[in-house]
Design a protein around this motif. Structure first.
Motif, PDB file in Angstrom:
ATOM      1  N   SER A 202       1.397  -1.023   0.279  1.00 18.97           N
ATOM      2  CA  SER A 202       0.020   0.204   0.489  1.00 18.97           C
ATOM      3  C   SER A 202       1.308   1.162  -0.336  1.00 18.97           C
ATOM      4  O   SER A 202       1.063   2.187  -0.401  1.00 18.97           O
ATOM      5  CB  SER A 202      -0.650   0.612   0.871  1.00 18.97           C
ATOM      6  OG  SER A 202      -0.173  -0.409   2.270  1.00 18.97           O
ATOM      7  N   GLN A 203       2.090   1.137   0.664  1.00 14.60           N
ATOM      8  CA  GLN A 203       2.750   2.140   0.937  1.00 14.60           C
ATOM      9  C   GLN A 203       3.960   2.552  -0.947  1.00 14.60           C
ATOM     10  O   GLN A 203       3.865   3.750  -1.176  1.00 14.60           O
ATOM     11  CB  GLN A 203       4.226   2.121   1.514  1.00 14.60           C
ATOM     12  CG  GLN A 203       5.189   3.131   1.938  1.00 14.60           C
ATOM     13  CD  GLN A 203       6.621   3.059   2.689  1.00 14.60           C
ATOM     14  OE1 GLN A 203       6.698   1.905   3.017  1.00 14.60           O
ATOM     15  NE2 GLN A 203       7.452   3.989   2.335  1.00 14.60           N
ATOM     16  N   LEU A 204       3.796   1.331  -1.335  1.00 16.20           N
ATOM     17  CA  LEU A 204       4.454   1.653  -2.626  1.00 16.20           C
ATOM     18  C   LEU A 204       3.222   2.202  -3.509  1.00 16.20           C
ATOM     19  O   LEU A 204       3.829   2.708  -4.406  1.00 16.20           O
ATOM     20  CB  LEU A 204       4.775   0.149  -2.991  1.00 16.20           C
ATOM     21  CG  LEU A 204       5.799  -0.805  -2.464  1.00 16.20           C
ATOM     22  CD1 LEU A 204       6.148  -1.833  -3.072  1.00 16.20           C
ATOM     23  CD2 LEU A 204       7.327   0.400  -2.549  1.00 16.20           C
ATOM     24  N   VAL A 205       2.488   1.979  -4.057  1.00 21.50           N
ATOM     25  CA  VAL A 205       0.925   2.197  -4.480  1.00 21.50           C
ATOM     26  C   VAL A 205       0.329   3.613  -4.515  1.00 21.50           C
ATOM     27  O   VAL A 205      -1.141   4.065  -4.752  1.00 21.50           O
ATOM     28  CB  VAL A 205       0.237   1.369  -4.945  1.00 21.50           C
ATOM     29  CG1 VAL A 205       0.860   0.519  -5.193  1.00 21.50           C
ATOM     30  CG2 VAL A 205      -0.936   1.089  -3.774  1.00 21.50           C
ATOM     31  N   ALA A 206       0.579   3.752  -2.912  1.00 18.88           N
ATOM     32  CA  ALA A 206      -0.021   5.702  -3.069  1.00 18.88           C
ATOM     33  C   ALA A 206       0.094   6.386  -3.124  1.00 18.88           C
ATOM     34  O   ALA A 206       1.258   6.939  -3.498  1.00 18.88           O
ATOM     35  CB  ALA A 206      -0.103   5.560  -0.859  1.00 18.88           C
ATOM     36  N   THR A 207      -0.859   7.445  -3.499  1.00 22.56           N
ATOM     37  CA  THR A 207      -0.335   8.848  -3.645  1.00 22.56           C
ATOM     38  C   THR A 207       0.014   9.423  -2.293  1.00 22.56           C
ATOM     39  O   THR A 207       0.048   9.248  -1.408  1.00 22.56           O
ATOM     40  CB  THR A 207      -1.663   9.673  -4.160  1.00 22.56           C
ATOM     41  OG1 THR A 207      -2.491   8.916  -5.041  1.00 22.56           O
ATOM     42  CG2 THR A 207      -1.220  10.359  -4.324  1.00 22.56           C
ATOM     43  N   ARG A 208       1.033   9.930  -2.893  1.00 24.42           N
ATOM     44  CA  ARG A 208       2.082  10.965  -1.424  1.00 24.42           C
ATOM     45  C   ARG A 208       2.289  12.310  -2.028  1.00 24.42           C
ATOM     46  O   ARG A 208       2.430  12.640  -3.697  1.00 24.42           O
ATOM     47  CB  ARG A 208       3.107  10.073  -1.346  1.00 24.42           C
ATOM     48  CG  ARG A 208       3.851  10.274  -2.170  1.00 24.42           C
ATOM     49  CD  ARG A 208       4.873   9.251  -2.346  1.00 24.42           C
ATOM     50  NE  ARG A 208       5.991   9.263  -3.324  1.00 24.42           N
ATOM     51  CZ  ARG A 208       6.496   8.349  -3.873  1.00 24.42           C
ATOM     52  NH1 ARG A 208       5.379   7.115  -4.500  1.00 24.42           N
ATOM     53  NH2 ARG A 208       8.008   8.215  -5.015  1.00 24.42           N
ATOM     54  N   LEU A 209       2.488  13.202  -1.496  1.00 23.14           N
ATOM     55  CA  LEU A 209       3.190  14.353  -1.767  1.00 23.14           C
ATOM     56  C   LEU A 209       4.322  14.851  -1.413  1.00 23.14           C
ATOM     57  O   LEU A 209       4.946  14.199  -0.473  1.00 23.14           O
ATOM     58  CB  LEU A 209       2.142  15.485  -1.115  1.00 23.14           C
ATOM     59  CG  LEU A 209       2.835  16.787  -0.809  1.00 23.14           C
ATOM     60  CD1 LEU A 209       2.370  17.503  -2.159  1.00 23.14           C
ATOM     61  CD2 LEU A 209       1.741  18.082   0.400  1.00 23.14           C
ATOM     62  N   GLU A 210       5.190  14.727  -2.232  1.00 23.95           N
ATOM     63  CA  GLU A 210       6.840  15.226  -1.936  1.00 23.95           C
ATOM     64  C   GLU A 210       7.040  16.957  -1.738  1.00 23.95           C
ATOM     65  O   GLU A 210       6.928  17.834  -2.910  1.00 23.95           O
ATOM     66  CB  GLU A 210       7.752  14.224  -2.837  1.00 23.95           C
ATOM     67  CG  GLU A 210       7.077  12.698  -2.429  1.00 23.95           C
ATOM     68  CD  GLU A 210       8.383  12.022  -3.995  1.00 23.95           C
ATOM     69  OE1 GLU A 210       9.083  12.749  -4.589  1.00 23.95           O
ATOM     70  OE2 GLU A 210       8.393  10.883  -3.572  1.00 23.95           O
ATOM     71  N   VAL A 211       7.586  17.022  -1.445  1.00 31.39           N
ATOM     72  CA  VAL A 211       8.021  18.545  -0.530  1.00 31.39           C
ATOM     73  C   VAL A 211       9.634  18.834  -0.838  1.00 31.39           C
ATOM     74  O   VAL A 211      10.011  18.177   0.486  1.00 31.39           O
ATOM     75  CB  VAL A 211       7.370  19.267   0.193  1.00 31.39           C
ATOM     76  CG1 VAL A 211       7.682  20.570   0.127  1.00 31.39           C
ATOM     77  CG2 VAL A 211       5.666  19.435   0.109  1.00 31.39           C
ATOM     78  N   GLN A 212      10.229  19.173  -1.551  1.00 30.98           N
ATOM     79  CA  GLN A 212      11.530  19.914  -1.262  1.00 30.98           C
ATOM     80  C   GLN A 212      12.060  20.889  -1.205  1.00 30.98           C
ATOM     81  O   GLN A 212      11.704  21.741  -1.809  1.00 30.98           O
ATOM     82  CB  GLN A 212      12.925  19.683  -2.757  1.00 30.98           C
ATOM     83  CG  GLN A 212      14.236  19.379  -2.457  1.00 30.98           C
ATOM     84  CD  GLN A 212      14.727  18.283  -1.279  1.00 30.98           C
ATOM     85  OE1 GLN A 212      14.253  17.266  -1.853  1.00 30.98           O
ATOM     86  NE2 GLN A 212      15.674  19.120  -0.076  1.00 30.98           N
ATOM     87  N   CYS A 213      12.314  21.120   0.432  1.00 28.77           N
ATOM     88  CA  CYS A 213      12.821  22.702   1.109  1.00 28.77           C
ATOM     89  C   CYS A 213      14.565  22.622   1.276  1.00 28.77           C
ATOM     90  O   CYS A 213      15.638  21.993   1.135  1.00 28.77           O
ATOM     91  CB  CYS A 213      12.910  23.172   1.877  1.00 28.77           C
ATOM     92  SG  CYS A 213      10.069  22.784   2.520  1.00 28.77           S
TER      93      CYS A 213
END
Length: 213
Positions: A202-213
């Motif tokens: 589920s972690q592999l296929v889950a939609t995620r938000l990546e934020v690079q600061c």
């Protein structure tokens, strides 16, 4: 015990019935990561709208006065039940900073609403410790048991707000399940999918938000 209450308990307590790898509950979700003035994460605001079938089962169990609606006290009971039950599973919320987990505290309250046949839950999570917006932050909301499907229909449903995010770059990642399966065929066995403790699929296929600061 009514069948509908059993479904609620199974969903929010992850009983063995949740080992089935196919979703039985569907959530249309939105969240917003709020930045504090000092450049840390202030809170993670969540809005979850459940599918009509599951919402109906909740109505059957919590409509104590039988008026086919959920009044303020009944909605309060729904929110309390979910808050207590999902706490041990981190409210399906997974946040990492530079690869390290960011623990989130319990919401002060979980607000429930029932309108047009749909149950909606609104709540906020705050990091247990100050978490700076520095490096790579990844936000994912998913059920490791695969019993509940959490969907973000639009990229804008995974939002960031606050002046501190002005120096950050963000992107929404939507993995292709077919590609994930093809890349991991050697490990995606029947036992993998039916592990009652949940898997990282589920972690592999889950939609995620990546934020690079």
């Amino acid at each position: 015990m009514k069948r509908s209450f059993f479904l609620l308990a199974a969903a929010f307590s992850l009983l063995p019935v949740a080992a089935d790898a196919h979703p039985h509950i569907f959530i249309d979700a939105q969240f917003a990561v709020v930045a504090a003035p000092d450049g840390t994460i202030a809170e993670l605001k969540n809005v979850w709208q459940f599918d009509e079938v599951f919402s109906s089962s909740v109505l059957l169990d919590f409509d104590k006065n039988g008026d086919l609606n959920l009044d303020a006290s009944e909605l309060k009971a729904v929110g309390k039940t979910v808050r207590e039950s999902l706490g041990k599973y981190n409210y399906y919320t997974n946040v990492t900073l530079n690869g390290k987990p960011v623990p989130m505290g319990k919401p002060d309250v979980m607000h429930a609403d029932y309108k047009d046949g749909a149950l909606t839950l609104t709540f906020s999570l705050k990091p247990v410790e100050k978490t700076p917006l520095k490096g790579l932050l990844i936000f994912g909301i998913y059920d490791p048991s695969l019993y509940t499907a959490v969907d973000f229909a639009e990229d804008t449903d995974m939002a960031t707000t606050g002046a501190a995010f002005g120096a950050c770059k963000r992107k929404v990642v939507r993995p292709n399940p077919d590609q994930i399966i093809a890349q991991n065929q050697a490990t995606l066995t029947t036992l993998f999918f039916n592990d009652p403790m949940g898997t990282n699929f589920s972690q592999l296929v889950a939609t995620r938000l990546e934020v690079q600061c």
